[in-house]
Write an enzyme that holds these catalytic residues in place. Sequence first.
Site, PDB file in Angstrom:
ATOM      1  CE  LYS A 293      18.198 -40.993 -12.515  1.00  0.00           C
ATOM      2  NZ  LYS A 293      19.096 -40.584 -13.609  1.00  0.00           N
TER       3      LYS A 293
ATOM      4  CG  HIS B  70      20.873 -38.708  -6.142  1.00  0.00           C
ATOM      5  ND1 HIS B  70      22.012 -37.965  -6.282  1.00  0.00           N
ATOM      6  CD2 HIS B  70      20.426 -38.951  -7.400  1.00  0.00           C
ATOM      7  CE1 HIS B  70      22.257 -37.767  -7.564  1.00  0.00           C
ATOM      8  NE2 HIS B  70      21.308 -38.350  -8.262  1.00  0.00           N
TER       9      HIS B  70
ATOM     10  CG  HIS C 245      18.659 -34.258  -7.724  1.00  0.00           C
ATOM     11  ND1 HIS C 245      18.280 -35.564  -7.517  1.00  0.00           N
ATOM     12  CD2 HIS C 245      18.776 -34.108  -9.062  1.00  0.00           C
ATOM     13  CE1 HIS C 245      18.165 -36.173  -8.692  1.00  0.00           C
ATOM     14  NE2 HIS C 245      18.462 -35.310  -9.633  1.00  0.00           N
TER      15      HIS C 245
END
Length: 575
Positions: free
Chosen positions: A138, A141, A144
């Site tokens: 993933k 983004h 985080h």
Amino acid sequence: MTALLRFKQSIAKQLSKQTECSAHELLTFMRATKSRKDGHISISLPKLNTSLATPVAAEQLDACRQDTNWECQFVPDEYIQQASQKGSSLYFKFDEANFVKHVLQQVYQDKEAYGWSHIAKAKDKTVLIDYSSPNIAKPFHAGHLRSTIIGSFTKRIHEALGYHVIGINYLGDWGKQYGLLAVGFEKYGDQAKLRSDPIHHLYQVYVKINAEAKLDNEIDKQANDYFKKMEQGDPDALKQWKQFRDLSIQSYAAIYKRLNVHFDVYSGESQVNPYIAQAHALLSSSRLLERTEDGALAVDLEKYNLGTAVVQRADGTSLYITRDLASILMRREKYPFQKAIYVVGSEQAGYFKQLFQISNLMTHTNQDLQHVGFGRIKGMSTRKGTAVFLQDILDTAKDKIVQYMKQSEEKSQLSDMDTVADQLAMSAILIQDMKSKRSKDYEFSWDRMTDARGDTGVFLQYAHARACGIERKSGITIDPHCDFSILKEKEAVQLAQSIAQFPDIVESAFATLEPCTIVNYLFKLSHATSAASATLRVKGTDPDVAKARMLLFWSARATLRNGLHLLGIKPIEHM
């Protein structure tokens, strides 16, 4: 001992003999004044009164304020020039030339360690800091971002204070969530897209399968079955898992480098499997496990007001808490530590209370395990497919800075404009995120993240670059033995006072692990530097005057640099 503390202790030493308060207690009552007209340090008489062994009654306080005991017949010394009383406060005036001398000479002596050199180093103490921790397959983004930069700050300030710090990036690379992705890839995966843009393609697959799982319960069952195959060591499942994991880590590496973030260890949930059995054995031998109605295993924490925590599903598979318990055992074995810090969102506070309580119960210890929480960045969700990728944020911020720089003829001529723009963009994003208390939520906004106006990272970088410019243009060698009596202007003394506060700011920031404490101090320091540079010229003045002022501005710049370092920001020397 810091310069400021030396002057405060001179006050405390005399005042303790007249008030029945210890010198240490008196230090806690001292506050910097807003104006040097009355003095540099004040003490509130009502607050002082409440700490006395025999406090004065409230109705007697006004009368007592007229008494010579309250007036404090203070004997001036090399540090304190005058003591006086005004209203309900005592005021103490420094010998300003001596104060400025002590402050600037301390900065010159400590250099890169100014701000923390006075703090006793925590020798032989190991601290583990678990931060960032994205999920594999993933994209990294903006959600985080907070864990990454707060964790990096936490690591840097512990290192500054002498701790042996191990920064761990504990990847989410295991569990049912990964099983869901694997099921999705079987349905929607495309090897060509995987090779050309692995992270975004896996993210698209993840979003699709999540949407489908909400409508079809069979998807959840398939995800559980796939994860069970992984835990049982199925070679095909593990081969695909490793491919996705390796591709994800490669994509994170470029982001971390750009953010000036370093990890000592890349770990993950997958690596704790050998310790899960050990965790279960300890839980069992400690008589902590109970069987639930559906066949799962749980730990009853009701006596600690923490509810019940399930540590194994009915089908025998592990959960997050199982693997986190196992990871603590693994870390105790690999990196014997005195303290472990988890930098994770505040919404997980209850979970970490359960985790820490169970860990201490099963190991019969009282380990120093700490959760450093932070608020959410609202307006994004990977499950709904509305995530704003951090890579896009960084690139957009850089583009905005480039456009801003091109409007200036001087800045547009910089040979390294691209590099400078990227550093300014990182500074703007990091400072905007760290300027408020970490517990606060905020709404994701492009304007907020990239605004270059006001108190921003760009302003701090400009202040540092401007100070570097003064040094370059003056051609003056920094001299710690200049004539300090020259620095008597209001702006000079106020700037020296601001510089002197930095060690106390570092101590406060370490105690609370609040980066905003450093950020907001640096704004004040930069404004004080700007005010001083507007009136105190260096170039073209008398050599002795120029030498004294140059040391003042150099000290302010060195302090700003050290503060930026703790925040993980590389200072720019020209822009």
